[in-house]
Motif scaffolding. Structure first.
Motif, PDB file in Angstrom:
ATOM      1  N   UNK A  58      61.940  41.363  26.695  1.00 22.73           N
ATOM      2  CA  UNK A  58      60.790  41.488  26.250  1.00 22.73           C
ATOM      3  C   UNK A  58      59.453  40.371  27.209  1.00 22.73           C
ATOM      4  N   UNK A  59      59.666  39.419  26.432  1.00 19.44           N
ATOM      5  CA  UNK A  59      58.960  38.188  26.443  1.00 19.44           C
ATOM      6  C   UNK A  59      58.807  37.691  27.968  1.00 19.44           C
ATOM      7  N   UNK A  60      59.830  38.452  29.396  1.00 22.22           N
ATOM      8  CA  UNK A  60      59.399  38.355  30.138  1.00 22.22           C
ATOM      9  C   UNK A  60      58.444  39.542  30.897  1.00 22.22           C
ATOM     10  N   UNK A  61      58.255  40.297  30.324  1.00 21.61           N
ATOM     11  CA  UNK A  61      57.789  41.961  30.804  1.00 21.61           C
ATOM     12  C   UNK A  61      55.866  41.378  30.162  1.00 21.61           C
ATOM     13  N   UNK A  62      56.157  40.685  29.559  1.00 27.66           N
ATOM     14  CA  UNK A  62      54.883  41.209  28.318  1.00 27.66           C
ATOM     15  C   UNK A  62      54.302  39.675  29.603  1.00 27.66           C
ATOM     16  N   UNK A  63      54.961  38.479  29.612  1.00 26.37           N
ATOM     17  CA  UNK A  63      54.409  37.464  30.688  1.00 26.37           C
ATOM     18  C   UNK A  63      53.807  38.147  32.210  1.00 26.37           C
ATOM     19  N   UNK A  64      54.623  38.709  32.172  1.00 25.22           N
ATOM     20  CA  UNK A  64      54.274  39.012  33.636  1.00 25.22           C
ATOM     21  C   UNK A  64      52.927  40.234  34.213  1.00 25.22           C
ATOM     22  N   UNK A  65      53.093  41.177  32.571  1.00 29.34           N
ATOM     23  CA  UNK A  65      52.021  41.712  32.767  1.00 29.34           C
ATOM     24  C   UNK A  65      50.708  41.084  32.282  1.00 29.34           C
ATOM     25  N   UNK A  66      50.826  39.731  31.457  1.00 33.11           N
ATOM     26  CA  UNK A  66      49.630  39.013  31.341  1.00 33.11           C
ATOM     27  C   UNK A  66      48.866  38.393  32.550  1.00 33.11           C
ATOM     28  N   UNK A  67      50.458  37.899  33.155  1.00 35.36           N
ATOM     29  CA  UNK A  67      49.762  37.127  34.751  1.00 35.36           C
ATOM     30  C   UNK A  67      49.161  38.213  35.533  1.00 35.36           C
ATOM     31  N   UNK A  68      49.568  39.476  35.840  1.00 37.45           N
ATOM     32  CA  UNK A  68      49.645  40.743  36.068  1.00 37.45           C
ATOM     33  C   UNK A  68      47.613  40.229  36.199  1.00 37.45           C
ATOM     34  N   UNK A  69      47.305  40.522  35.000  1.00 34.93           N
ATOM     35  CA  UNK A  69      46.212  41.026  34.256  1.00 34.93           C
ATOM     36  C   UNK A  69      45.641  40.051  34.751  1.00 34.93           C
ATOM     37  N   UNK A  70      45.615  38.844  34.626  1.00 35.92           N
ATOM     38  CA  UNK A  70      44.724  37.253  35.279  1.00 35.92           C
ATOM     39  C   UNK A  70      44.449  37.537  35.998  1.00 35.92           C
ATOM     40  N   UNK A  71      45.357  37.170  37.058  1.00 37.22           N
ATOM     41  CA  UNK A  71      45.443  37.989  39.145  1.00 37.22           C
ATOM     42  C   UNK A  71      44.430  38.941  39.146  1.00 37.22           C
ATOM     43  N   UNK A  72      44.080  40.402  37.959  1.00 35.70           N
ATOM     44  CA  UNK A  72      43.166  40.947  38.696  1.00 35.70           C
ATOM     45  C   UNK A  72      42.151  40.943  38.419  1.00 35.70           C
ATOM     46  N   UNK A  73      41.855  39.778  37.012  1.00 36.61           N
ATOM     47  CA  UNK A  73      40.728  40.265  36.466  1.00 36.61           C
ATOM     48  C   UNK A  73      39.745  38.955  37.021  1.00 36.61           C
ATOM     49  N   UNK A  74      40.498  38.340  37.878  1.00 39.50           N
ATOM     50  CA  UNK A  74      40.271  37.085  38.744  1.00 39.50           C
ATOM     51  C   UNK A  74      39.153  37.779  40.399  1.00 39.50           C
ATOM     52  N   UNK A  75      39.816  38.780  40.631  1.00 42.22           N
ATOM     53  CA  UNK A  75      39.587  39.285  41.544  1.00 42.22           C
ATOM     54  C   UNK A  75      37.903  39.756  41.884  1.00 42.22           C
ATOM     55  N   UNK A  76      37.469  39.844  40.974  1.00 42.24           N
ATOM     56  CA  UNK A  76      36.313  40.156  40.991  1.00 42.24           C
ATOM     57  C   UNK A  76      35.153  38.878  41.249  1.00 42.24           C
ATOM     58  N   UNK A  77      35.208  37.631  40.311  1.00 40.86           N
ATOM     59  CA  UNK A  77      34.739  36.282  40.629  1.00 40.86           C
ATOM     60  C   UNK A  77      35.224  35.685  42.211  1.00 40.86           C
ATOM     61  N   UNK A  78      36.099  35.596  42.681  1.00 38.03           N
ATOM     62  CA  UNK A  78      36.556  35.933  43.572  1.00 38.03           C
ATOM     63  C   UNK A  78      35.554  35.999  44.705  1.00 38.03           C
TER      64      UNK A  78
END
Length: 128
Positions: A58-78
């Protein structure tokens, strides 16, 4: 002979898995190498044999969701600061390196005691 979309997908997943295995070969300090999509779903992943996971499923699912959200949100400022190369998260027990390549994010967990982390990151960047 025509290649079906399912065959293309299977080949892509097999390629991700092969890359993850090559990443494990970079250093015995690498605990896990995996690939996640933009929703945080695991596409491929390899745990080093004999390594006990630090996170529950369950923690792995949460961690991967957080990481994918971080990466997705970084696309705008890139557009202003340039494309994201890699992210390093240093924890007490593990260092996490994430590299986005296309629609996939490589997620690598490394023992925190590893000293020469930049050499491993260089190898990860070369393979990703």
């Amino acid at each position: 002979m025509t290649i079906t979309p399912a065959q293309r997908w299977d080949a892509k997943i097999a390629g991700y898995r092969a890359t993850c295995k090559k990443m494990l070969e970079l250093s015995p300090s690498i605990r896990y190498a995996g690939v996640i999509n933009g929703l945080g779903r695991t596409l491929a992943g390899v745990v080093r044999p004999g390594v006990k996971p630090l996170l529950s499923p369950e923690q792995v699912k949460d961690e991967f969701f957080i990481m994918s959200t971080l990466i997705t949100l970084r696309k705008g400022p890139s557009a202003a600061v340039g494309a994201l190369d890699y992210v390093v998260l240093r924890h007490k027990k593990a260092t996490i390196v994430a590299c986005q390549r296309g629609d996939a994010t490589y997620y690598i967990s490394i023992n925190a005691k590893q000293k020469n982390i930049m050499k491993i990151i260089s190898g990860i960047r070369r393979l990703a």
